[in-house]
Enzyme design. Structure first.
Site, PDB file in Angstrom:
ATOM      1  N   CYS A 113       0.983  -1.199  -0.115  1.00 38.75           N
ATOM      2  CA  CYS A 113      -0.124  -0.051   0.109  1.00 38.75           C
ATOM      3  C   CYS A 113       0.834   1.176  -0.116  1.00 38.75           C
ATOM      4  CB  CYS A 113      -0.876   0.043   0.967  1.00 38.75           C
ATOM      5  SG  CYS A 113      -2.088  -1.411   1.062  1.00 38.75           S
ATOM      6  N   HIS A 246      -3.617   7.415   2.574  1.00 38.42           N
ATOM      7  CA  HIS A 246      -3.840   6.077   1.893  1.00 38.42           C
ATOM      8  C   HIS A 246      -5.226   5.643   2.576  1.00 38.42           C
ATOM      9  CE1 HIS A 246      -3.772   1.607   1.115  1.00 38.42           C
ATOM     10  NE2 HIS A 246      -3.730   1.286   2.236  1.00 38.42           N
ATOM     11  N   ASN A 276     -10.067  -0.218  -0.069  1.00 36.24           N
ATOM     12  CA  ASN A 276      -8.699   0.041  -0.301  1.00 36.24           C
ATOM     13  C   ASN A 276      -8.005  -0.701  -1.372  1.00 36.24           C
ATOM     14  OD1 ASN A 276      -5.777  -0.314   0.318  1.00 36.24           O
ATOM     15  ND2 ASN A 276      -5.885  -1.381   2.271  1.00 36.24           N
TER      16      ASN A 276
HETATM   17  O1  UT7 Z   1      -3.767  -1.189   3.630  1.00 43.18           O
HETATM   18  C1  UT7 Z   1      -2.998  -1.319   4.714  1.00 43.18           C
HETATM   19  C2  UT7 Z   1      -3.309  -1.915   5.756  1.00 43.18           C
HETATM   20  N1  UT7 Z   1      -4.783  -2.277   5.975  1.00 43.18           N
HETATM   21  C3  UT7 Z   1      -5.460  -1.720   7.076  1.00 43.18           C
HETATM   22  O2  UT7 Z   1      -5.083  -0.469   7.396  1.00 43.18           O
HETATM   23  C4  UT7 Z   1      -6.452  -2.468   7.801  1.00 43.18           C
HETATM   24  C5  UT7 Z   1      -6.381  -2.181   9.403  1.00 43.18           C
HETATM   25  N2  UT7 Z   1      -7.174  -2.678   9.980  1.00 43.18           N
HETATM   26  C6  UT7 Z   1      -8.640  -2.420  10.215  1.00 43.18           C
HETATM   27  O3  UT7 Z   1      -9.041  -1.482   9.185  1.00 43.18           O
HETATM   28  C7  UT7 Z   1      -9.585  -3.058  11.093  1.00 43.18           C
HETATM   29  O4  UT7 Z   1      -9.054  -3.643  12.165  1.00 43.18           O
HETATM   30  C8  UT7 Z   1     -10.635  -3.826  10.579  1.00 43.18           C
HETATM   31  C9  UT7 Z   1     -11.587  -3.183   9.635  1.00 43.18           C
HETATM   32  C10 UT7 Z   1      -9.987  -4.934   9.501  1.00 43.18           C
HETATM   33  C11 UT7 Z   1     -11.453  -4.879  11.505  1.00 43.18           C
HETATM   34  O5  UT7 Z   1     -11.979  -3.656  12.493  1.00 43.18           O
HETATM   35  P1  UT7 Z   1     -11.961  -4.077  14.104  1.00 43.18           P
HETATM   36  O6  UT7 Z   1     -12.731  -2.878  14.755  1.00 43.18           O
HETATM   37  O7  UT7 Z   1     -10.358  -4.202  14.269  1.00 43.18           O
HETATM   38  O8  UT7 Z   1     -12.435  -5.324  14.331  1.00 43.18           O
HETATM   39  P2  UT7 Z   1     -12.009  -6.782  14.668  1.00 43.18           P
HETATM   40  O9  UT7 Z   1     -11.048  -7.464  13.669  1.00 43.18           O
HETATM   41  O10 UT7 Z   1     -11.377  -6.559  15.988  1.00 43.18           O
HETATM   42  O11 UT7 Z   1     -13.165  -7.597  14.740  1.00 43.18           O
HETATM   43  C12 UT7 Z   1     -14.231  -7.383  15.576  1.00 43.18           C
HETATM   44  C13 UT7 Z   1     -15.411  -8.427  15.497  1.00 43.18           C
HETATM   45  C14 UT7 Z   1     -14.918  -9.842  15.471  1.00 43.18           C
HETATM   46  O12 UT7 Z   1     -15.834 -10.652  16.201  1.00 43.18           O
HETATM   47  P3  UT7 Z   1     -15.883 -11.083  17.698  1.00 43.18           P
HETATM   48  O13 UT7 Z   1     -14.495 -11.828  17.630  1.00 43.18           O
HETATM   49  O14 UT7 Z   1     -15.646  -9.866  18.407  1.00 43.18           O
HETATM   50  O15 UT7 Z   1     -16.940 -11.854  17.800  1.00 43.18           O
HETATM   51  C15 UT7 Z   1     -14.670 -10.204  13.979  1.00 43.18           C
HETATM   52  O16 UT7 Z   1     -15.055 -11.779  13.957  1.00 43.18           O
HETATM   53  O17 UT7 Z   1     -16.054  -8.328  14.147  1.00 43.18           O
HETATM   54  C16 UT7 Z   1     -15.851  -9.373  13.402  1.00 43.18           C
HETATM   55  N3  UT7 Z   1     -15.809  -9.285  12.015  1.00 43.18           N
HETATM   56  C17 UT7 Z   1     -16.897  -8.989  11.175  1.00 43.18           C
HETATM   57  N4  UT7 Z   1     -18.274  -8.824  11.404  1.00 43.18           N
HETATM   58  C18 UT7 Z   1     -18.845  -8.777  10.486  1.00 43.18           C
HETATM   59  C19 UT7 Z   1     -14.676  -9.248  11.127  1.00 43.18           C
HETATM   60  N5  UT7 Z   1     -14.993  -8.931  10.012  1.00 43.18           N
HETATM   61  C20 UT7 Z   1     -16.310  -8.848   9.914  1.00 43.18           C
HETATM   62  C21 UT7 Z   1     -17.165  -8.466   8.814  1.00 43.18           C
HETATM   63  N6  UT7 Z   1     -18.664  -8.396   9.065  1.00 43.18           N
HETATM   64  N7  UT7 Z   1     -16.689  -8.313   7.518  1.00 43.18           N
END
Ligand code: UT7
Length: 319
Positions: A113, A246, A276
């Protein structure tokens, strides 16, 4: 003193749009979850018969037209991509052939990225040494082909597209400084671990990400690198007219804007409709804001990105 000035921008998004509602039919997710956590509503997907070079070519032609630059005037072509069409030759060489340039230096840059910022900085260095007068820099990705469409934690985040700029040697100020970093110790937090060996794909060919860890790192690294860019130029954040970040997650973008004490009105945000697009995201966002008239000549732009590696960086530009 010779500077590299951006003299034209271009962008291209494939026709097909995949909305959050479409994704609700593929995986256990919701428009609400995706929008609240990322700011994404929809993303573009390349058609089956399109390759990365097709996307790059469209963006490049638009940038060349905007710059009123003939393709034969280019001395350097760099494509930043994570999704090259072939193991080799580079996508930059494929693009060069499409455009009909013969003899310019051409190569790809792989910094995921952050790739566009790395490529822009490399071009700037060549221009400053006097060995290049005009360069085409493209960020192009078909990231959708690296996604496991049953993995909701990654497939909702990315999109396809390409963005490009033409830069030219100038006595007027242009790129003021670039600040690039990497730390391979984080190699497993965001990766496609596969290799091609003996004619086969070896290992997992899908994107693996520990989203939460990436998120925390991104906020920290971007805050530091934008401060570094300002300090190197003895500038205060009030000097910034536009932050062109980004486009991975609106919450990461907002955290960087907050650090810079910039209101969101001074931040170019395309994540809602692009998702992204990896190396394409910064030049695409730049092109959108140049074409809709928000970014004007003479304004100060701060570009930033973070990606797999980890790699991260910021580039300060007098537009
Ligand atoms: O390009 C360079 C780099 N990439 C990034 O910058 C991405 C960086 N990371 C992020 O943007 C975020 O971490 C995410 C958007 C990927 C995830 O958001 P988060 O607030 O960090 O959520 P999480 O990974 O802590 O997940 C929270 C919950 C989990 O469920 P439990 O374990 O709390 O029951 C996940 O299983 O959300 C669940 N989850 C989803 N639910 C519905 C994960 N993906 C999804 C989804 N839909 N698509």
């Amino acid at each position: 003193m010779t500077y590299s000035r951006i003299i034209g921008t271009g962008g291209y998004l494939p026709e097909k749009i995949l909305t959050n509602a479409d994704l609700e039919k593929l995986v256990d997710t919701s428009d609400q979850w995706i929008f609240e956590r990322t700011g994404i509503r929809s993303r573009h997907l390349a058609a089956e018969d399109q390759d990365t070079c097709d996307l790059a070519e469209q963006a490049a032609r638009r940038a060349l037209t905007a710059a009123q630059c003939d393709v034969h005037q280019l001395d350097l072509i760099i494509v930043a991509t994570t999704t090259p069409d072939r193991v080799f030759p580079s996508t930059a060489c494929l693009l060069q052939a499409r455009l009909g340039n013969h003899g310019a230096m051409a190569f790809d840059v792989q910094a995921v990225c952050s790739g566009f910022l790395y490529a822009l900085s490399i071009a700037d260095k060549f221009i400053k040494t006097g060995s290049v007068r005009r360069a085409l820099i493209v960020g192009a990705e078909i990231f959708s082909r690296l996604l496991d469409w049953t993995d909701r934690s990654t497939c909702v985040l990315f999109g396809d597209g390409a963005g490009a700029v033409v830069v030219e040697a100038s006595a007027e100020q242009g790129i003021l400084s670039s600040h690039l970093h990497a730390d391979g110790a984080y190699k497993d937090l965001l990766t496609v671990p596969a290799t091609v060996t003996q004619g086969r794909l070896n290992g997992d060919g899908f994107t693996k990400m520990q989203g939460n860890e990436v998120f925390k790192f991104a906020v920290r690294a971007l805050s530091q690198v934008v401060e570094e860019a300002l300090a190197a130029n003895q500038l205060d954040q009030s000097a910034i007219d536009w932050l062109v970040p980004h486009q991975a997650n609106i919450r990461i973008i907002a955290a960087t804007a907050k650090k810079l004490k910039l209101p969101m009105e001074k931040v170019v945000v395309t994540v809602s409709g692009h998702g992204n697009t990896s190396a394409a995201s910064v030049p695409l966002a730049l092109d959108v804001a140049v074409r809709d008239g928000r970014i004007q000549r003479g304004q100060m732009l701060l570009l930033e990105a973070v990606g797999g590696g980890f790699t991260w960086g910021a580039v300060l530009v007098k537009f």
